[in-house]
Design a protein around this motif. Sequence first.
Motif, PDB file in Angstrom:
ATOM      1  N   ALA A  33       1.160  -0.854  -0.437  1.00 36.66           N
ATOM      2  CA  ALA A  33      -0.153   0.069  -0.213  1.00 36.66           C
ATOM      3  C   ALA A  33       0.873   1.300  -0.321  1.00 36.66           C
ATOM      4  CB  ALA A  33      -1.169  -0.092   1.059  1.00 36.66           C
ATOM      5  N   PHE A  36       2.944   1.033  -3.744  1.00 34.93           N
ATOM      6  CA  PHE A  36       1.102   1.704  -4.334  1.00 34.93           C
ATOM      7  C   PHE A  36       0.995   3.250  -4.636  1.00 34.93           C
ATOM      8  CE2 PHE A  36      -0.665  -2.739  -4.332  1.00 34.93           C
ATOM      9  CZ  PHE A  36       0.069  -2.737  -5.188  1.00 34.93           C
ATOM     10  N   TYR A  41       0.791   2.121  -8.861  1.00 36.69           N
ATOM     11  CA  TYR A  41       0.821   0.498  -9.734  1.00 36.69           C
ATOM     12  C   TYR A  41       1.399  -0.163 -10.405  1.00 36.69           C
ATOM     13  CZ  TYR A  41      -1.735  -3.667 -10.092  1.00 36.69           C
ATOM     14  OH  TYR A  41      -1.997  -5.012 -10.313  1.00 36.69           O
ATOM     15  N   LYS A  67       0.917  -9.250  -8.209  1.00 32.88           N
ATOM     16  CA  LYS A  67       0.945  -8.485  -7.679  1.00 32.88           C
ATOM     17  C   LYS A  67      -0.474  -7.176  -7.939  1.00 32.88           C
ATOM     18  CE  LYS A  67       2.181  -4.386 -10.000  1.00 32.88           C
ATOM     19  NZ  LYS A  67       3.048  -3.418 -11.385  1.00 32.88           N
ATOM     20  N   GLU A  68      -1.087  -7.818  -9.009  1.00 32.47           N
ATOM     21  CA  GLU A  68      -2.805  -8.573  -8.955  1.00 32.47           C
ATOM     22  C   GLU A  68      -3.343  -8.680  -7.704  1.00 32.47           C
ATOM     23  OE1 GLU A  68      -6.655  -8.732 -11.791  1.00 32.47           O
ATOM     24  OE2 GLU A  68      -4.459  -9.194 -12.594  1.00 32.47           O
ATOM     25  N   ALA A  71      -2.994  -6.599  -5.365  1.00 24.77           N
ATOM     26  CA  ALA A  71      -3.924  -4.887  -5.361  1.00 24.77           C
ATOM     27  C   ALA A  71      -5.171  -5.606  -5.113  1.00 24.77           C
ATOM     28  CB  ALA A  71      -3.325  -4.591  -6.241  1.00 24.77           C
ATOM     29  N   ARG A  75      -8.427  -4.017  -2.113  1.00 27.07           N
ATOM     30  CA  ARG A  75      -8.885  -3.229  -2.621  1.00 27.07           C
ATOM     31  C   ARG A  75     -10.426  -3.888  -1.856  1.00 27.07           C
ATOM     32  NH1 ARG A  75     -10.458  -0.818  -7.178  1.00 27.07           N
ATOM     33  NH2 ARG A  75     -13.129  -0.128  -5.905  1.00 27.07           N
ATOM     34  N   ALA A 118      -3.581   5.196  -0.974  1.00 29.31           N
ATOM     35  CA  ALA A 118      -3.155   3.984  -1.817  1.00 29.31           C
ATOM     36  C   ALA A 118      -4.703   3.321  -2.882  1.00 29.31           C
ATOM     37  CB  ALA A 118      -2.521   2.767  -1.360  1.00 29.31           C
ATOM     38  N   LEU A 122      -5.225   2.495  -6.637  1.00 30.33           N
ATOM     39  CA  LEU A 122      -5.927   1.091  -7.515  1.00 30.33           C
ATOM     40  C   LEU A 122      -7.094   1.323  -7.680  1.00 30.33           C
ATOM     41  CD1 LEU A 122      -4.837  -0.725  -3.830  1.00 30.33           C
ATOM     42  CD2 LEU A 122      -3.825  -1.039  -6.008  1.00 30.33           C
ATOM     43  N   ALA A 125      -6.545   1.491 -11.454  1.00 30.62           N
ATOM     44  CA  ALA A 125      -5.115   0.183 -11.859  1.00 30.62           C
ATOM     45  C   ALA A 125      -6.455  -0.702 -12.704  1.00 30.62           C
ATOM     46  CB  ALA A 125      -5.441  -0.586 -10.717  1.00 30.62           C
ATOM     47  N   LEU A 127      -7.316  -3.649 -12.446  1.00 34.68           N
ATOM     48  CA  LEU A 127      -7.595  -4.968 -12.300  1.00 34.68           C
ATOM     49  C   LEU A 127      -9.069  -5.218 -11.895  1.00 34.68           C
ATOM     50  CD1 LEU A 127      -6.728  -3.257  -8.647  1.00 34.68           C
ATOM     51  CD2 LEU A 127      -5.286  -4.256  -9.716  1.00 34.68           C
TER      52      LEU A 127
END
Length: 206
Positions: A33, A36, A41, A67-68, A71, A75, A118, A122, A125, A127
Amino acid sequence: MNSGFEKTGKLPRRIPQQERGEQRKATMLEAAAQLFARLGYEVTTMTAIAEKSASSIGALYQYFPDKETIALALRKQYSDEMDNRWTALIEIAAGLNIAELGERIIDLMVAFLHEHPAYFCLLNASLKYKRSDQDRLRLRKRFAAVIREKQPAMNSTDSLRLAIVALEIVKSLNPLYAAATKAERVQLVREYKLALVSYLQLKLAV
């Protein structure tokens, strides 16, 4: 060397392996966090996260394959925390007047954004995260119930519509707040409180 014991008073307490694992995961998520928020990200790497969390790269991959995944875990964590904050506010909403309620809602969001910088990156990003329609509708219905407490004569359809619009006003603060300077953020918060309180007072006027 970490032997898996934690001192509690006179005698050491054995920390269960599962608890140690959760603590390690939390440390990794907090490190991610921070990176990021500072780097973004896309720029942040798994190697940097491992170094920041004082973990080996192998240990990091043991908990998070990429990494995802990290993240997405953040979230989900942020979503759960936000729900808890809304729950706490809704529980005391009956004791607040309309102006106090509107200002508390904006304060809730601003405090969250300050504590979790962060969250900004996010949100933008790429995602595979999407809050379920059921979760979104649940918050709207709970806020609609608060609205009907303030205006009992309002029917469920109208109160839900009002709740949706009010929550969209709050949501629209996020990107503007993220891009603003510190001084401009103060002004934005003031304007958003005015906008939300004015809307609620207008719609809930007896």
